[in-house]
Design an enzyme around this catalytic site. Sequence first.
Site, mmCIF file in Angstrom:
data_model
loop_
_atom_site.group_PDB
_atom_site.id
_atom_site.type_symbol
_atom_site.label_atom_id
_atom_site.label_comp_id
_atom_site.label_asym_id
_atom_site.label_seq_id
_atom_site.Cartn_x
_atom_site.Cartn_y
_atom_site.Cartn_z
ATOM 1 N N ALA A 90 10.477 2.877 -8.361
ATOM 2 C CA ALA A 90 11.284 1.620 -9.864
ATOM 3 C C ALA A 90 11.764 0.144 -9.421
ATOM 4 O O ALA A 90 12.545 -0.049 -7.865
ATOM 5 C CB ALA A 90 12.462 1.962 -10.805
ATOM 6 N N GLY A 91 11.385 -0.291 -9.794
ATOM 7 C CA GLY A 91 11.548 -2.038 -9.222
ATOM 8 C C GLY A 91 11.387 -3.079 -10.550
ATOM 9 O O GLY A 91 11.560 -2.633 -11.157
ATOM 10 N N GLY A 119 2.717 -6.132 -8.706
ATOM 11 C CA GLY A 119 1.896 -6.923 -8.609
ATOM 12 C C GLY A 119 0.584 -7.023 -7.570
ATOM 13 O O GLY A 119 0.385 -6.158 -7.781
ATOM 14 N N PHE A 151 4.973 6.405 -4.739
ATOM 15 C CA PHE A 151 4.862 5.385 -6.174
ATOM 16 C C PHE A 151 6.074 5.627 -7.356
ATOM 17 O O PHE A 151 4.852 5.271 -8.918
ATOM 18 C CB PHE A 151 3.056 5.162 -6.746
ATOM 19 C CG PHE A 151 2.302 4.838 -5.903
ATOM 20 C CD1 PHE A 151 2.051 4.345 -4.400
ATOM 21 C CD2 PHE A 151 1.986 3.916 -6.636
ATOM 22 C CE1 PHE A 151 1.702 4.294 -3.288
ATOM 23 C CE2 PHE A 151 1.224 2.114 -5.485
ATOM 24 C CZ PHE A 151 0.565 2.423 -4.181
ATOM 25 N N LYS A 174 -12.882 4.861 -8.621
ATOM 26 C CA LYS A 174 -11.958 2.933 -7.638
ATOM 27 C C LYS A 174 -11.074 2.435 -8.871
ATOM 28 O O LYS A 174 -9.957 2.928 -8.954
ATOM 29 C CB LYS A 174 -12.773 2.137 -7.924
ATOM 30 C CG LYS A 174 -11.597 0.892 -7.583
ATOM 31 C CD LYS A 174 -11.451 1.293 -6.140
ATOM 32 C CE LYS A 174 -10.418 -0.263 -5.666
ATOM 33 N NZ LYS A 174 -9.575 0.239 -4.295
ATOM 34 N N THR A 227 -14.708 -4.084 -6.031
ATOM 35 C CA THR A 227 -14.021 -3.373 -7.261
ATOM 36 C C THR A 227 -15.197 -4.041 -8.108
ATOM 37 O O THR A 227 -15.546 -5.005 -8.933
ATOM 38 C CB THR A 227 -13.015 -3.295 -7.391
ATOM 39 O OG1 THR A 227 -12.009 -2.708 -6.505
ATOM 40 C CG2 THR A 227 -12.498 -2.332 -8.258
ATOM 41 N N CYS A 278 -4.629 -6.061 -7.102
ATOM 42 C CA CYS A 278 -5.628 -5.391 -7.490
ATOM 43 C C CYS A 278 -5.251 -4.790 -8.640
ATOM 44 O O CYS A 278 -6.106 -4.592 -9.930
ATOM 45 C CB CYS A 278 -6.476 -4.559 -6.720
ATOM 46 S SG CYS A 278 -6.748 -5.346 -5.048
ATOM 47 N N ARG A 308 -0.435 -13.367 -4.453
ATOM 48 C CA ARG A 308 -1.524 -12.729 -5.779
ATOM 49 C C ARG A 308 -0.136 -12.362 -6.845
ATOM 50 O O ARG A 308 0.246 -10.997 -6.273
ATOM 51 C CB ARG A 308 -2.022 -12.424 -6.008
ATOM 52 C CG ARG A 308 -2.552 -13.835 -5.019
ATOM 53 C CD ARG A 308 -4.963 -13.430 -4.754
ATOM 54 N NE ARG A 308 -4.658 -12.174 -3.546
ATOM 55 C CZ ARG A 308 -5.497 -11.834 -2.989
ATOM 56 N NH1 ARG A 308 -6.776 -11.875 -3.581
ATOM 57 N NH2 ARG A 308 -6.181 -10.515 -2.102
HETATM 58 C C1 UGA Z 1 -3.644 -1.113 -3.989
HETATM 59 C C2 UGA Z 1 -3.986 0.219 -3.849
HETATM 60 O O1 UGA Z 1 -2.969 1.288 -3.707
HETATM 61 C C3 UGA Z 1 -5.440 0.761 -2.733
HETATM 62 O O2 UGA Z 1 -5.867 2.085 -2.832
HETATM 63 C C4 UGA Z 1 -6.525 -0.293 -3.886
HETATM 64 O O3 UGA Z 1 -7.696 0.208 -2.372
HETATM 65 C C5 UGA Z 1 -6.286 -1.428 -2.969
HETATM 66 O O4 UGA Z 1 -5.377 -2.015 -4.119
HETATM 67 C C6 UGA Z 1 -6.903 -2.639 -4.371
HETATM 68 O O5 UGA Z 1 -7.703 -2.386 -5.290
HETATM 69 O O6 UGA Z 1 -7.519 -3.167 -3.079
HETATM 70 P P1 UGA Z 1 -2.207 -3.210 -3.039
HETATM 71 O O7 UGA Z 1 -2.672 -3.921 -3.658
HETATM 72 O O8 UGA Z 1 -2.393 -3.431 -1.600
HETATM 73 O O9 UGA Z 1 -2.831 -1.739 -3.270
HETATM 74 O O10 UGA Z 1 -0.566 -2.471 -3.149
HETATM 75 P P2 UGA Z 1 0.114 -1.223 -3.457
HETATM 76 O O11 UGA Z 1 0.815 -0.791 -1.983
HETATM 77 O O12 UGA Z 1 -0.641 -0.490 -4.025
HETATM 78 O O13 UGA Z 1 1.423 -2.029 -4.705
HETATM 79 C C7 UGA Z 1 1.003 -2.201 -5.719
HETATM 80 C C8 UGA Z 1 2.022 -2.667 -6.205
HETATM 81 O O14 UGA Z 1 2.824 -1.594 -6.826
HETATM 82 C C9 UGA Z 1 2.817 -3.487 -5.804
HETATM 83 O O15 UGA Z 1 3.713 -5.015 -6.214
HETATM 84 C C10 UGA Z 1 4.319 -2.651 -4.838
HETATM 85 O O16 UGA Z 1 5.389 -3.293 -4.698
HETATM 86 C C11 UGA Z 1 4.373 -1.676 -6.214
HETATM 87 N N1 UGA Z 1 4.992 -0.778 -6.235
HETATM 88 C C12 UGA Z 1 3.923 -0.089 -5.425
HETATM 89 C C13 UGA Z 1 6.140 -0.245 -6.970
HETATM 90 O O17 UGA Z 1 6.878 -0.901 -7.522
HETATM 91 N N2 UGA Z 1 6.537 0.667 -6.883
HETATM 92 C C14 UGA Z 1 5.874 1.897 -5.977
HETATM 93 O O18 UGA Z 1 6.221 3.659 -6.120
HETATM 94 C C15 UGA Z 1 4.723 1.579 -5.394
#
Ligand code: UGA
Length: 449
Positions: A252-253, A257, A249, A204, A122, A260, A328
């Site tokens: 709520a929570g 983290g 997405f 991205k 990225t 990315c 992380r």
């Molecule tokens: C994220 C993106 O979703 C990917 O598309 C991207 O490729 C990636 O970053 C990257 O740039 O490498 P990732 O960091 O693995 O992926 O995790 P996510 O599933 O996106 O979740 C990110 C955070 O949001 C987590 O802490 C998750 O608990 C939180 N989250 C997600 C929520 O609190 N609520 C939601 O409804 C969804």
Amino acid sequence: MISIAVIGTGYVGLVTAVCFAEKDFKVICVDKDKCKIDNLSNGIMPIYENGLKEMCESNYQRKKIFFTTDIKYAIENTDVIFIAVGTPSLNSGEADLSQVIEVANEIKEYINNYKVIVNKSTVPVGTQKIVKSIMKTNKNNINFDVVSNPEFLKEGTAINDTLNAERIVIGCDSYKSEEYMRRIYERFDSEKLVVSAETAEMIKYASNVFLALKVTYINEIANICELTGANVIDVAKGMGLDSRISGKFLNAGVGFGGACFPKDVLAIYSLAKSVGYEFKLSKAVLEVNEKQKLKPYEKLMEVMNNNLKGKTIAVLGLAFKPGTDDMRGAPSIIIINKLLEKGAKVKAYDPEAIKNAKKIFGSRIGFYTEVYETIKYADAIIILTEWNEIKFMNLEEALTLVKNKLIIDGRNCIDSVNAMKLGYYYLGIGVPDSSYDNILSKEVAVDYD
Ligand code: UGA
């Protein structure tokens, strides 16, 4: 057949390499870290990711994937070189491009015939141009192209996200490189979008920051729900029925983290600033998210009358999300540090992240690989990651183990109605206890002994 090198065996590099091997390409995987390379050659993965180990091993046995520290060999013997090294945040918030530049310089040094160099890391808009300018100084004036091909995989579902990607974005400025990329990705049944390199780089950031914004938006709505008596889970359901919004997405929570979102939200702010634009939304996302991470701690302090001295707190879930051992940016870090600061004793559970968590907390907290052992004698349970083992824990059995029937659910993930029926005092995020008044009153549920 096109041969591929992937430089960098982090999350993106390793998963990408294994998936290309799975699609029958011959892939050489390079990393400077000899220990990592030796481990990978022996089937030991540097990360926990569902299905990765098995797929990596089978392709290693089929001789489709190789691991080496010899970047010269990899460059000389492949056609397409994917750069997948880290781009961490600098103190200024900008993405640190030093590893990308270092690899570009090595490719420039060892290039022996036409190559397509692909940025998978990225990187800020303009990085393709930077890599091009480095490559232009290669001493034999060998022809090359530089392409931007951002990655959209999520930790925990990385293999499926790569093999069945919703979209493949190719940012290039020559027909030749476009042809190479199309030949690689024709084996993937995904929507392909060919755009300029700058546009691909922006897609991205714009995507990650939008998702971070969406999570932050619902978290702010949750906070307002708490003050007004609405229930954010139902609000999100109601919003998600509108296909323009979609329910994804909108959980709520305790805040987002990972490696990315936090990094990319910061980086886009810096990028915009560098071209004279203040991206106010991205700044607000980070501010709100940092506050949100403290919500479960604040709720606990309120219930415990600001006194945690000597209290035993069971923290269920350490990883930043389920399906990964990645710590992380995990909200667990900030919360556990606060609990320790206030003199609490912390017992922590995670099915995968304990090894990484030990590097952060050392012997300051107790680590458990079993939920029920973790909650024994607990004055409170705080849920921070929605692992299935936590979501579906037996709340009846738990009743016999805990000291206080207090659950603070930072992910709104357990069956709250059942918890309340069983006599727990349950606090979620954006789910005010008043909405459960008909089931149980707060006074009855809490045991403050
Ligand atoms: C994220 C993106 O979703 C990917 O598309 C991207 O490729 C990636 O970053 C990257 O740039 O490498 P990732 O960091 O693995 O992926 O995790 P996510 O599933 O996106 O979740 C990110 C955070 O949001 C987590 O802490 C998750 O608990 C939180 N989250 C997600 C929520 O609190 N609520 C939601 O409804 C969804």
